[in-house]
Design a protein around this motif. Structure first.
Motif, PDB file in Angstrom:
ATOM      1  N   UNK A  11      24.511  39.627  37.418  1.00  0.00           N
ATOM      2  CA  UNK A  11      23.819  40.112  38.602  1.00  0.00           C
ATOM      3  C   UNK A  11      24.607  41.274  39.208  1.00  0.00           C
ATOM      4  N   UNK A  12      23.955  42.033  40.075  1.00  0.00           N
ATOM      5  CA  UNK A  12      24.609  43.162  40.715  1.00  0.00           C
ATOM      6  C   UNK A  12      25.816  42.717  41.536  1.00  0.00           C
ATOM      7  N   UNK A  13      25.683  41.579  42.240  1.00  0.00           N
ATOM      8  CA  UNK A  13      26.780  41.067  43.053  1.00  0.00           C
ATOM      9  C   UNK A  13      27.968  40.678  42.187  1.00  0.00           C
ATOM     10  N   UNK A  14      27.699  40.021  41.071  1.00  0.00           N
ATOM     11  CA  UNK A  14      28.782  39.593  40.184  1.00  0.00           C
ATOM     12  C   UNK A  14      29.494  40.801  39.590  1.00  0.00           C
ATOM     13  N   UNK A  15      28.729  41.815  39.184  1.00  0.00           N
ATOM     14  CA  UNK A  15      29.347  43.029  38.637  1.00  0.00           C
ATOM     15  C   UNK A  15      30.192  43.734  39.691  1.00  0.00           C
ATOM     16  N   UNK A  16      29.720  43.767  40.934  1.00  0.00           N
ATOM     17  CA  UNK A  16      30.495  44.379  42.008  1.00  0.00           C
ATOM     18  C   UNK A  16      31.827  43.661  42.177  1.00  0.00           C
ATOM     19  N   UNK A  17      31.814  42.330  42.130  1.00  0.00           N
ATOM     20  CA  UNK A  17      33.066  41.561  42.242  1.00  0.00           C
ATOM     21  C   UNK A  17      33.994  41.835  41.068  1.00  0.00           C
ATOM     22  N   UNK A  18      33.438  41.888  39.862  1.00  0.00           N
ATOM     23  CA  UNK A  18      34.264  42.130  38.681  1.00  0.00           C
ATOM     24  C   UNK A  18      34.867  43.532  38.685  1.00  0.00           C
ATOM     25  N   UNK A  19      34.100  44.511  39.122  1.00  0.00           N
ATOM     26  CA  UNK A  19      34.613  45.878  39.193  1.00  0.00           C
ATOM     27  C   UNK A  19      35.728  45.970  40.237  1.00  0.00           C
ATOM     28  N   UNK A  20      35.529  45.317  41.380  1.00  0.00           N
ATOM     29  CA  UNK A  20      36.572  45.305  42.414  1.00  0.00           C
ATOM     30  C   UNK A  20      37.832  44.616  41.894  1.00  0.00           C
ATOM     31  N   UNK A  21      37.668  43.539  41.156  1.00  0.00           N
ATOM     32  CA  UNK A  21      38.820  42.835  40.583  1.00  0.00           C
ATOM     33  C   UNK A  21      39.561  43.733  39.589  1.00  0.00           C
ATOM     34  N   UNK A  22      38.814  44.478  38.785  1.00  0.00           N
ATOM     35  CA  UNK A  22      39.433  45.364  37.801  1.00  0.00           C
ATOM     36  C   UNK A  22      40.180  46.511  38.481  1.00  0.00           C
ATOM     37  N   UNK A  23      39.596  47.057  39.523  1.00  0.00           N
ATOM     38  CA  UNK A  23      40.261  48.147  40.247  1.00  0.00           C
ATOM     39  C   UNK A  23      41.535  47.664  40.937  1.00  0.00           C
ATOM     40  N   UNK A  24      41.499  46.426  41.419  1.00  0.00           N
ATOM     41  CA  UNK A  24      42.658  45.888  42.145  1.00  0.00           C
ATOM     42  C   UNK A  24      43.785  45.499  41.196  1.00  0.00           C
ATOM     43  N   UNK A  25      43.466  44.798  40.107  1.00  0.00           N
ATOM     44  CA  UNK A  25      44.513  44.249  39.226  1.00  0.00           C
ATOM     45  C   UNK A  25      44.670  45.006  37.918  1.00  0.00           C
ATOM     46  N   UNK A  26      43.666  45.768  37.521  1.00  0.00           N
ATOM     47  CA  UNK A  26      43.734  46.469  36.251  1.00  0.00           C
ATOM     48  C   UNK A  26      43.316  45.616  35.064  1.00  0.00           C
ATOM     49  N   UNK A  27      42.868  44.414  35.312  1.00  0.00           N
ATOM     50  CA  UNK A  27      42.408  43.523  34.243  1.00  0.00           C
ATOM     51  C   UNK A  27      41.338  42.578  34.779  1.00  0.00           C
TER      52      UNK A  27
END
Length: 103
Positions: A11-27
């Motif tokens: 879902x769009x919400x889940x992708x937004x969370x995953x992208x934010x997680x990737x930007x924050x931690x790099x993984x």
């Protein structure tokens, strides 16, 4: 984002969370939630009691079986039927469809 929505099925919400997680931690890390799912309320023993009650009374309607289980526990003091006292009629029909009941 549209490409990821289409390819992953998230879902769009889940992708937004995953992208934010990737930007924050790099993984990205996959977090497994519960493995067991829901706790089973009615055991095979309860289903066997239900099947025996159905057999004894020629498989009456669900409401009648519910009342018979309540009477067995409350009036006759059969403690085996304690968990079946609180069963809903609709769930009783679900248990009749189970493999344990069919056996």
């Amino acid at each position: 984002m549209r490409y990821l929505l289409k390819v992953t099925g998230y879902s769009r919400q889940q992708l937004t969370r995953l992208i934010a997680q990737y930007r924050k931690t790099g993984r990205l890390s996959r977090q497994q939630r519960t493995t067991a799912g829901f706790k089973r309320r009615y055991t095979d023993r309860d289903i066997r009691l239900l099947a025996e009650m159905d057999e004894r009374h020629d498989t009456p309607c669900g409401h009648a079986i519910k009342k018979l289980c309540e009477r067995a526990y409350q009036v006759f003091g059969q403690s085996d039927y304690e968990t079946l006292v609180g069963i809903s009629v609709s769930h009783l029909y679900n248990l009749r469809q189970s493999k344990a009941y069919q056996r």
